[in-house]
Design an enzyme around this catalytic site. Sequence first.
Site, mmCIF file in Angstrom:
data_model
loop_
_atom_site.group_PDB
_atom_site.id
_atom_site.type_symbol
_atom_site.label_atom_id
_atom_site.label_comp_id
_atom_site.label_asym_id
_atom_site.label_seq_id
_atom_site.Cartn_x
_atom_site.Cartn_y
_atom_site.Cartn_z
ATOM 1 N N GLU A 116 0.855 -1.190 0.000
ATOM 2 C CA GLU A 116 0.000 0.000 0.000
ATOM 3 C C GLU A 116 0.892 1.241 0.000
ATOM 4 O O GLU A 116 2.119 1.143 0.143
ATOM 5 C CB GLU A 116 -0.922 -0.005 1.217
ATOM 6 C CG GLU A 116 -1.853 -1.211 1.263
ATOM 7 C CD GLU A 116 -2.777 -1.207 2.476
ATOM 8 O OE1 GLU A 116 -2.811 -0.182 3.210
ATOM 9 O OE2 GLU A 116 -3.464 -2.222 2.701
ATOM 10 N N ALA A 119 2.679 1.268 3.156
ATOM 11 C CA ALA A 119 3.090 -0.047 3.643
ATOM 12 C C ALA A 119 3.800 -0.791 2.511
ATOM 13 O O ALA A 119 3.177 -1.540 1.765
ATOM 14 C CB ALA A 119 1.891 -0.847 4.132
ATOM 15 N N ILE A 146 0.648 -3.717 -7.479
ATOM 16 C CA ILE A 146 0.282 -5.121 -7.320
ATOM 17 C C ILE A 146 0.584 -5.907 -8.595
ATOM 18 O O ILE A 146 0.069 -5.590 -9.668
ATOM 19 C CB ILE A 146 -1.200 -5.264 -6.937
ATOM 20 C CG1 ILE A 146 -1.487 -4.500 -5.628
ATOM 21 C CG2 ILE A 146 -1.590 -6.725 -6.819
ATOM 22 C CD1 ILE A 146 -0.597 -4.903 -4.463
ATOM 23 N N ARG A 257 33.079 -8.844 -32.124
ATOM 24 C CA ARG A 257 33.387 -7.458 -32.493
ATOM 25 C C ARG A 257 34.894 -7.235 -32.610
ATOM 26 O O ARG A 257 35.661 -7.674 -31.733
ATOM 27 C CB ARG A 257 32.784 -6.506 -31.463
ATOM 28 C CG ARG A 257 32.884 -5.042 -31.915
ATOM 29 C CD ARG A 257 32.236 -4.092 -30.933
ATOM 30 N NE ARG A 257 32.311 -2.731 -31.444
ATOM 31 C CZ ARG A 257 32.561 -1.657 -30.696
ATOM 32 N NH1 ARG A 257 32.764 -1.786 -29.396
ATOM 33 N NH2 ARG A 257 32.612 -0.459 -31.235
ATOM 34 N N GLN A 268 42.747 -6.655 -22.511
ATOM 35 C CA GLN A 268 42.661 -7.020 -21.096
ATOM 36 C C GLN A 268 41.503 -6.317 -20.399
ATOM 37 O O GLN A 268 40.864 -6.900 -19.507
ATOM 38 C CB GLN A 268 43.977 -6.695 -20.391
ATOM 39 C CG GLN A 268 44.069 -7.303 -19.001
ATOM 40 C CD GLN A 268 45.408 -7.027 -18.344
ATOM 41 O OE1 GLN A 268 45.734 -5.875 -18.057
ATOM 42 N NE2 GLN A 268 46.191 -8.078 -18.109
ATOM 43 N N GLN A 325 28.474 -2.536 -21.221
ATOM 44 C CA GLN A 325 29.679 -1.780 -21.556
ATOM 45 C C GLN A 325 30.470 -2.466 -22.672
ATOM 46 O O GLN A 325 31.041 -1.804 -23.544
ATOM 47 C CB GLN A 325 30.554 -1.625 -20.314
ATOM 48 C CG GLN A 325 31.702 -0.640 -20.462
ATOM 49 C CD GLN A 325 31.226 0.814 -20.497
ATOM 50 O OE1 GLN A 325 30.112 1.110 -20.100
ATOM 51 N NE2 GLN A 325 32.087 1.700 -20.974
ATOM 52 N N ILE A 326 30.493 -3.771 -22.651
ATOM 53 C CA ILE A 326 31.217 -4.522 -23.678
ATOM 54 C C ILE A 326 30.583 -4.301 -25.052
ATOM 55 O O ILE A 326 31.281 -4.307 -26.080
ATOM 56 C CB ILE A 326 31.268 -6.016 -23.301
ATOM 57 C CG1 ILE A 326 32.189 -6.206 -22.085
ATOM 58 C CG2 ILE A 326 31.731 -6.881 -24.472
ATOM 59 C CD1 ILE A 326 32.175 -7.596 -21.496
ATOM 60 N N GLY A 329 28.162 1.446 -27.600
ATOM 61 C CA GLY A 329 26.959 2.206 -27.932
ATOM 62 C C GLY A 329 25.778 1.340 -28.305
ATOM 63 O O GLY A 329 24.623 1.671 -28.005
ATOM 64 N N GLU A 352 10.372 -8.272 -3.191
ATOM 65 C CA GLU A 352 10.622 -9.317 -2.184
ATOM 66 C C GLU A 352 11.517 -8.794 -1.061
ATOM 67 O O GLU A 352 12.327 -9.535 -0.507
ATOM 68 C CB GLU A 352 11.246 -10.566 -2.822
ATOM 69 C CG GLU A 352 10.331 -11.302 -3.776
ATOM 70 C CD GLU A 352 9.050 -11.794 -3.137
ATOM 71 O OE1 GLU A 352 9.018 -11.971 -1.903
ATOM 72 O OE2 GLU A 352 8.066 -12.002 -3.867
#
Length: 368
Positions: A116, A119, A146, A257, A268, A325-326, A329, A352
């Site tokens: 809620e 809550a 919900i 790539r 690296q 990131q690898i 873009g 949860e």
Amino acid sequence: MIRRTARCFADGEIRPAAAALDAEEAFPAALYRRMAEVGLFGATLPEADGGTGADARSYAITMEEVARGYAGLADELGNVEMIGTLLARAGTARQKQKYLSALLAGEAVSAFAITEAEAGSDVSGIRTTAERHSTGWRLNGEKIWIHNGPNFDFAVVLAVTDKAAGRRGMSIFLVDGDLPGISRGRREHKMGQRSSQVGPVSFKDVELPAEALLGEESRGFHMMMSCLDRGRVGIAGMCVGILQAALDAAVGQAKMRRQFGQPIADFQAVQFLLADIAKDLHAARALTYEAADALETGEGTTLRCSIAKCFASDAAVARTSDALQIFGGSGYIRGFEVERLYRDARITQIFEGTNEIQRVIIARQLLA
């Protein structure tokens, strides 16, 4: 066998549909029913109640494999497990026949109506009430955020039945979605796991029969809390699946790539990103399985489940960012899996029990 079944289903039916489900934000009705047909619902529920009768590790593995396909489907799987557990533990024969059977068969969609406006983490602060009268109960209140709020067939609703008793005066009710007095607000447009529907639900003088009460009166808070450890193992398993999908995508991109005349996997800096994703994936999986085993043995259950949920979700957010990131873009562009994984991971630190709450629980367990 459970892993193989879930993985084949995820690869064959979930992954091909994931991008469309995310884009369209539509409830995956067909896949929801198919998960039931394949036998993925109710992993830990007794066979006598229509479940698989497997252990908590099997449930974690199922969540992991389905989430590797698409976390929005794993969210539905976890919801069925949580509500199914409540019904199996506390439901009458008639309630199981009406609600649990339909749930496990994929014929009914359920909502877990607790949260809620005042809550969220503090479940004891709910204001929804159920007042007893001559023929049953009268339900009034408003719930927000919900899961399946916009599209549930029945809801499990936590309400106050004794205002003077605080959290010891809460009870759980099974509420059919077509009853007069139930209003559903607009479906929220979420950042991630977009096929999983979320929205507000209000109850105004909703008349419930006496048999709508699930379990004992005034035991609702305890019953809900008793399921949370299982729910946290489920979320940890979901995070492991997201991490595995992110690692698979990142490794593939790093090999494919080329920059400066060579695959970026030769650099690296990229290798370190891949290593960090892998080590957190393995750690999250180990913690999740340990927590699942603790659900069976009862040894340090709450501590282990909170640690697993907190670590796995933090790792999922941090390492899907590394995977993105690898991709450079292109990872920031809609349509690439890694972009969706990043968005799907973020909610796992919130639902949860937020990770701030998990840290409170962990510290209390250590200091008890």
